[in-house]
Design a protein around this motif. Structure first.
Motif, PDB file in Angstrom:
ATOM      1  N   ALA A   3     -15.087 -19.256 -20.454  1.00 48.06           N
ATOM      2  CA  ALA A   3     -16.408 -18.581 -19.886  1.00 48.06           C
ATOM      3  C   ALA A   3     -17.590 -19.513 -19.694  1.00 48.06           C
ATOM      4  N   ILE A  21     -16.625 -21.994 -17.006  1.00 49.11           N
ATOM      5  CA  ILE A  21     -16.891 -21.463 -15.591  1.00 49.11           C
ATOM      6  C   ILE A  21     -18.356 -21.360 -15.537  1.00 49.11           C
ATOM      7  N   LEU A  23     -11.580 -13.547 -20.486  1.00 49.92           N
ATOM      8  CA  LEU A  23     -11.670 -15.092 -20.592  1.00 49.92           C
ATOM      9  C   LEU A  23     -12.290 -15.447 -22.161  1.00 49.92           C
ATOM     10  N   GLY A  29     -17.047 -12.247 -10.397  1.00 50.99           N
ATOM     11  CA  GLY A  29     -15.938 -12.132 -11.602  1.00 50.99           C
ATOM     12  C   GLY A  29     -14.686 -11.862 -10.978  1.00 50.99           C
ATOM     13  N   GLN A  33     -19.078 -10.132 -17.004  1.00 57.37           N
ATOM     14  CA  GLN A  33     -18.168 -10.061 -16.118  1.00 57.37           C
ATOM     15  C   GLN A  33     -16.820 -11.058 -16.590  1.00 57.37           C
ATOM     16  N   LEU A  34     -17.269 -12.087 -16.927  1.00 53.27           N
ATOM     17  CA  LEU A  34     -16.033 -13.037 -17.359  1.00 53.27           C
ATOM     18  C   LEU A  34     -15.258 -12.606 -18.537  1.00 53.27           C
ATOM     19  N   ARG A  51      -9.343 -19.297 -10.923  1.00 47.98           N
ATOM     20  CA  ARG A  51     -10.091 -19.886 -12.191  1.00 47.98           C
ATOM     21  C   ARG A  51     -10.664 -21.185 -11.873  1.00 47.98           C
ATOM     22  N   ILE A 110     -13.325 -15.356  -9.704  1.00 44.92           N
ATOM     23  CA  ILE A 110     -12.937 -16.080 -10.871  1.00 44.92           C
ATOM     24  C   ILE A 110     -11.680 -15.454 -11.345  1.00 44.92           C
ATOM     25  N   ARG A 111     -11.373 -14.426 -11.152  1.00 44.69           N
ATOM     26  CA  ARG A 111     -10.252 -13.642 -11.930  1.00 44.69           C
ATOM     27  C   ARG A 111      -9.006 -13.896 -11.029  1.00 44.69           C
TER      28      ARG A 111
END
Length: 105
Positions: free
Chosen positions: A84, A87, A79, A35, A73-74, A42, A38-39
């Motif tokens: 999401a 991803i 998101l 997570g 988490q996403l 992206r 990705i934060r």
């Protein structure tokens, strides 16, 4: 009325059992790190995500279990559901880059 109490009790036991079963700290930590990745980026590739799995020594059979923990988490990082899901396709693609097992020490 007695049936209602029994049904509520069974539901509470089920939820308690499920929450205990899903709280493996190593898997949750890996999902948290994915997570965070990705934060920050992206556009992380499946290879980048697989490196997080490898760093936490998550095997390919366990990677799908961690993957289930990534979606919350996403959502937590803000998101939208559609983004999401896109991803999550990347996360699932990362499973192919995770080793089947790690050498024993």
């Amino acid at each position: 009325m007695k049936f209602l109490f029994i049904a509520v009790f069974i539901a509470l036991v089920f939820l308690a059992f499920r929450s205990v079963r899903n709280t493996d700290p190593a898997k949750q930590s890996c999902a948290n790190d994915i997570g965070q990745l990705i934060r920050k980026d992206r556009n992380a590739t499946p290879e980048d995500i697989a490196q997080v799995f490898v760093r936490h020594k998550i095997t390919r059979p366990d990677s799908s279990k961690v993957g289930r923990l990534v979606m919350p988490q996403l959502m937590r990082i803000g998101l939208e559901a559609e983004e999401a899901m896109m991803i999550m396709h990347q996360v699932r693609a990362a499973y192919n880059f995770v080793p089947e097992s790690y050498p024993a020490r």
